[in-house]
Design a protein around this motif. Structure first.
Motif, PDB file in Angstrom:
ATOM      1  N   PHE A  91       0.839  -1.071   0.158  1.00 59.01           N
ATOM      2  CA  PHE A  91      -0.145  -0.289  -0.306  1.00 59.01           C
ATOM      3  C   PHE A  91       1.154   1.385   0.046  1.00 59.01           C
ATOM      4  O   PHE A  91       0.913   2.757  -0.291  1.00 59.01           O
ATOM      5  CB  PHE A  91      -0.897   0.076   1.154  1.00 59.01           C
ATOM      6  N   ILE A  92       1.706   1.225   0.996  1.00 57.57           N
ATOM      7  CA  ILE A  92       2.724   2.363   0.427  1.00 57.57           C
ATOM      8  C   ILE A  92       3.661   2.500  -0.309  1.00 57.57           C
ATOM      9  O   ILE A  92       3.466   3.666  -0.833  1.00 57.57           O
ATOM     10  CB  ILE A  92       4.155   2.111   2.088  1.00 57.57           C
ATOM     11  N   ALA A  93       4.341   1.711  -0.625  1.00 58.65           N
ATOM     12  CA  ALA A  93       4.420   1.924  -2.055  1.00 58.65           C
ATOM     13  C   ALA A  93       4.093   2.264  -3.735  1.00 58.65           C
ATOM     14  O   ALA A  93       4.254   2.880  -4.399  1.00 58.65           O
ATOM     15  CB  ALA A  93       5.259   0.476  -2.805  1.00 58.65           C
ATOM     16  N   LYS A  94       2.228   2.090  -3.628  1.00 50.91           N
ATOM     17  CA  LYS A  94       1.439   2.489  -4.478  1.00 50.91           C
ATOM     18  C   LYS A  94       0.381   3.169  -4.314  1.00 50.91           C
ATOM     19  O   LYS A  94      -0.199   4.239  -5.342  1.00 50.91           O
ATOM     20  CB  LYS A  94       0.634   0.998  -5.017  1.00 50.91           C
ATOM     21  N   VAL A  95       0.229   3.869  -2.636  1.00 48.30           N
ATOM     22  CA  VAL A  95      -0.711   4.968  -2.544  1.00 48.30           C
ATOM     23  C   VAL A  95      -0.260   5.864  -2.404  1.00 48.30           C
ATOM     24  O   VAL A  95       0.746   6.354  -1.208  1.00 48.30           O
ATOM     25  CB  VAL A  95      -1.889   4.272  -1.926  1.00 48.30           C
ATOM     26  N   PRO A  96       0.597   7.049  -3.129  1.00 51.66           N
ATOM     27  CA  PRO A  96       1.118   8.469  -3.029  1.00 51.66           C
ATOM     28  C   PRO A  96       0.203   8.593  -0.992  1.00 51.66           C
ATOM     29  O   PRO A  96      -1.223   8.905  -0.999  1.00 51.66           O
ATOM     30  CB  PRO A  96       0.962   9.527  -3.673  1.00 51.66           C
ATOM     31  N   GLN A  97       1.124   9.604  -0.156  1.00 49.59           N
ATOM     32  CA  GLN A  97       0.628   9.708   1.214  1.00 49.59           C
ATOM     33  C   GLN A  97      -0.478  10.847   1.002  1.00 49.59           C
ATOM     34  O   GLN A  97      -1.262  11.097   1.546  1.00 49.59           O
ATOM     35  CB  GLN A  97       1.462  10.034   1.946  1.00 49.59           C
ATOM     36  N   SER A  98      -0.185  11.881  -0.364  1.00 50.75           N
ATOM     37  CA  SER A  98      -1.163  12.695  -0.600  1.00 50.75           C
ATOM     38  C   SER A  98      -2.614  12.824  -0.176  1.00 50.75           C
ATOM     39  O   SER A  98      -3.788  13.498  -0.417  1.00 50.75           O
ATOM     40  CB  SER A  98      -0.855  13.378  -1.316  1.00 50.75           C
ATOM     41  N   SER A  99      -3.256  11.232  -0.869  1.00 55.49           N
ATOM     42  CA  SER A  99      -4.705  10.930  -0.683  1.00 55.49           C
ATOM     43  C   SER A  99      -4.986  10.474  -0.177  1.00 55.49           C
ATOM     44  O   SER A  99      -6.038   9.819   0.028  1.00 55.49           O
ATOM     45  CB  SER A  99      -4.601   9.596  -2.191  1.00 55.49           C
TER      46      SER A  99
END
Length: 199
Positions: free
Chosen positions: A104-112
C-alpha cells in the motif's frame, strides 16, 4: 479458516481513524445479514486500529471473530486490520498485514490519504482471496505442512523397519537355537557312528 475482512486504516495517535481501503468476503452470511455484518466489521476495524499503540501488533477476539491489527505508525500513520474466524493462524495473518502495508505504501501516495474515496488499490482483493488458505499463501506454513507429512512417512518407515527388525531378531534367535541343536545332533551322530565302525 476464513478471512472476512481486510483493511488499511489511517490511524493517527489520539484521533479517530479512517478506513482508506478495504475488502471483505461476507459470502458465508445470508444476504439480509451482510449489511449489518459489514457495519460491524467496519466499526471493529476502526476501534481496534485506534486502540493499538503505534509500532505494535495485537489480536482481539470478539464472539467468533478474531481481529489481528498491526499499527505501523511512522510518518504514514497506517495500520492494517484483518478479521478472521478463530481458527485462522496468527503468523500468516501478521505476515499478510506487513505485506499489505508495504504494498500500500509503495503504490498509494501519502497525499491521497485525505480523500479515501479516490484511493484505488485493487491488490487488497487479491490478498483477501490468496490468504483464504493460509497454507498456500504462507511459505513457512507450506514448508511446515510438507515437513509434517514427511515426518509421518518417516515414522511409518521406522515402524516398519522396527517390525522387520523384530522379525530378524526372531530369525537370529531361531538360528542360534538351530545352531545349538545342530551341534548336539552332530555330537550324537558322531557317538553313534563311533561305536559301530565297519571295517
Amino acid at each position: 479458516m476464513k478471512v472476512f475482512s481486510l483493511a488499511v486504516v489511517l490511524a493517527p495517535p489520539n484521533k479517530s481513524s479512517t478506513i482508506l481501503c478495504s475488502a471483505s468476503d461476507l459470502s458465508s452470511f445470508s444476504f439480509y445479514q451482510r449489511g449489518s455484518v459489514a457495519e460491524f466489521m467496519s466499526f471493529f476495524t476502526k476501534t481496534i486500529a485506534e486502540r493499538t499503540p503505534q509500532g505494535q501488533r495485537q489480536s482481539v477476539q470478539e464472539n467468533s471473530y478474531t481481529a489481528h491489527v498491526y499499527n505501523r505508525g511512522g510518518a504514514e500513520q497506517l495500520a492494517a486490520v484483518i478479521i478472521t474466524d478463530q481458527e485462522y493462524p496468527v503468523r500468516p495473518a501478521f505476515s499478510l498485514l506487513t505485506k499489505l502495508l508495504d504494498d500500500f505504501i509503495a503504490k498509494v501516495p501519502q497525499s491521497s490519504y485525505s480523500t479515501p474515496a479516490a484511493i484505488s488499490f485493487p491488490e487488497i482483493n487479491t490478498y483477501l482471496q490468496k490468504y483464504q488458505d493460509p497454507r498456500q499463501a504462507d511459505a513457512i506454513m507450506k514448508v511446515q505442512q510438507e515437513l509434517d507429512e514427511t515426518k509421518i512417512i518417516l515414522h511409518k518407515t521406522i515402524e516398519s523397519v522396527l517390525q522387520r527388525g523384530e522379525k530378524i531378531n526372531d530369525l537370529v534367535d531361531r538360528s542360534t537355537a538351530l545352531s545349538a541343536q545342530s551341534k548336539m545332533f552332530y555330537k550324537t551322530a558322531k557317538k553313534q557312528n563311533s561305536c559301530c565302525v565297519i571295517m
